[in-house]
Design an enzyme around this catalytic site. Structure first.
Site, PDB file in Angstrom:
ATOM      1  N   CYS A  69       0.666  -1.341  -0.050  1.00 58.08           N
ATOM      2  CA  CYS A  69       0.027  -0.060   0.201  1.00 58.08           C
ATOM      3  C   CYS A  69       0.757   1.233  -0.031  1.00 58.08           C
ATOM      4  CB  CYS A  69      -0.877   0.058   1.204  1.00 58.08           C
ATOM      5  SG  CYS A  69      -1.970   1.443   1.391  1.00 58.08           S
ATOM      6  N   CYS A 194      -0.891   4.129  -6.630  1.00 60.93           N
ATOM      7  CA  CYS A 194      -1.708   3.367  -5.535  1.00 60.93           C
ATOM      8  C   CYS A 194      -2.103   2.013  -6.285  1.00 60.93           C
ATOM      9  CB  CYS A 194      -2.964   4.210  -5.360  1.00 60.93           C
ATOM     10  SG  CYS A 194      -4.527   3.236  -4.704  1.00 60.93           S
ATOM     11  N   THR A 195      -1.786   1.200  -5.402  1.00 64.30           N
ATOM     12  CA  THR A 195      -1.876  -0.297  -5.773  1.00 64.30           C
ATOM     13  C   THR A 195      -3.175  -0.551  -6.694  1.00 64.30           C
ATOM     14  OG1 THR A 195      -2.437  -1.003  -3.658  1.00 64.30           O
ATOM     15  CG2 THR A 195      -0.274  -1.360  -3.998  1.00 64.30           C
TER      16      THR A 195
HETATM   17  N1  DGL Z   1      -4.015   0.844  -2.269  1.00 60.98           N
HETATM   18  C1  DGL Z   1      -3.708   2.041  -1.356  1.00 60.98           C
HETATM   19  C2  DGL Z   1      -2.506   2.506  -1.997  1.00 60.98           C
HETATM   20  O1  DGL Z   1      -1.399   1.756  -2.792  1.00 60.98           O
HETATM   21  C3  DGL Z   1      -4.483   2.721  -0.756  1.00 60.98           C
HETATM   22  C4  DGL Z   1      -5.675   2.799  -1.432  1.00 60.98           C
HETATM   23  C5  DGL Z   1      -6.657   3.258  -0.080  1.00 60.98           C
HETATM   24  O2  DGL Z   1      -7.082   2.457   0.888  1.00 60.98           O
HETATM   25  O3  DGL Z   1      -7.099   4.478  -0.105  1.00 60.98           O
HETATM   26  O4  DGL Z   1      -2.285   3.833  -1.808  1.00 60.98           O
END
Ligand code: DGL
Length: 269
Positions: A69, A194-195
């Protein structure tokens, strides 16, 4: 055993690249679906949720956790590495996902502390959560290594919510709209920081156009972990992958299928 942690489904994009690069390695995936999205949360909340997730994965036997994340890595990792982690789990490691991308974009090793290179003319667009943009971590680390580079950061509120709910068409439309906002800036490269966003990479690609190179964070992270394990083979262990969630396993399994086309048997942590 290596843990892979994300706020929700997004880290599955990273995990898929890790599994492809390290097919024999045993992984444990943890999605904190009960608390997603992290992007609109405060710094204190993100630090505490990340600490709790790492603690659970270490207790389960992981010796190394990849914090897939970006939000958790940008906001919480440095604090946790310098404080809690060193005290509570001195023999365990947590790795973030920014370092491999910054190495790829700057064209130099993380440990290289020579003066910044002149990268005038390089224009990078970062698409990320509000918390990642507010942390300033990406631009700060890039500027240590590259001068003259122009960076525009675009927060994409609402996109993770749509993806977590499996609402792909609405997510594609929203992603395309965010990508359109940088048309005047005319980036040469873009980073989906963001993943979750690689799940709608097609929408970003279509709006940005073929002349913009999109950096694949999952591939950068997979190459980097492969190298890391070469230097730290004690973290290697053969086995399959276990899928854990803090949310409702049935709903998470169904949404993961919609998002990735993979039927993953999630269990409740
Ligand atoms: N998937 C996460 C990232 O890479 C965060 C997304 C979220 O929960 O807002 O930032």
């Amino acid at each position: 055993m290596i843990g892979v942690f994300d706020s929700g489904h997004g880290g599955l994009t990273t995990l898929a690249a890790l599994q492809a690069r390290l097919p024999a390695q045993q992984f444990v995936y943890l999605g904190d679906h009960a608390n997603a999205p992290y992007g609109p949360r405060t710094r204190g909340e993100i630090v505490e949720l990340t600490r709790a997730a790492l603690d659970r994965l270490f207790r389960r036997g992981c010796t190394l956790v990849v914090i897939a994340c970006n939000t958790a890595a940008a906001v919480a990792l440095r604090d946790l590495q310098q404080g809690w982690l060193a005290e509570a789990w001195p023999d365990r490691r947590a790795l973030g996902v920014f370092v491999p991308v910054i190495e790829a974009l700057s064209g130099r090793d993380w440990a290289d502390d020579s003066p910044p290179d002149d990268l005038t003319g390089t224009r990078i667009a970062l698409f990320a959560t509000q918390a990642t943009v507010d942390s300033g971590a990406f631009a700060r680390e890039m500027r240590f290594r590259a001068r003259g580079m122009e960076i525009v950061q675009v927060a994409c509120p609402g996109l993770v919510d749509l993806l977590e709910a499996g609402r792909m068409e609405e997510a594609r439309a929203l992603a395309g709209g965010f990508a359109d906002t940088v048309s005047e800036f005319a980036p040469s490269r873009a980073f989906l920081g963001c993943t979750h966003y690689p799940l709608v990479a097609d929408a970003f690609t279509t709006s940005l156009g073929p002349e913009v190179e999109i950096i694949s964070q999952p591939d950068c992270v997979a190459d980097s972990l492969f190298d890391y394990l070469g230097r730290h083979p004690a973290h290697r262990a053969a086995g399959g992958t276990e899928y854990l969630t803090t949310g409702d396993p049935g709903k998470v399994r169904a949404a993961a299928y919609t998002l990735t086309g993979r039927d993953l048997a999630f269990s409740k942590l």
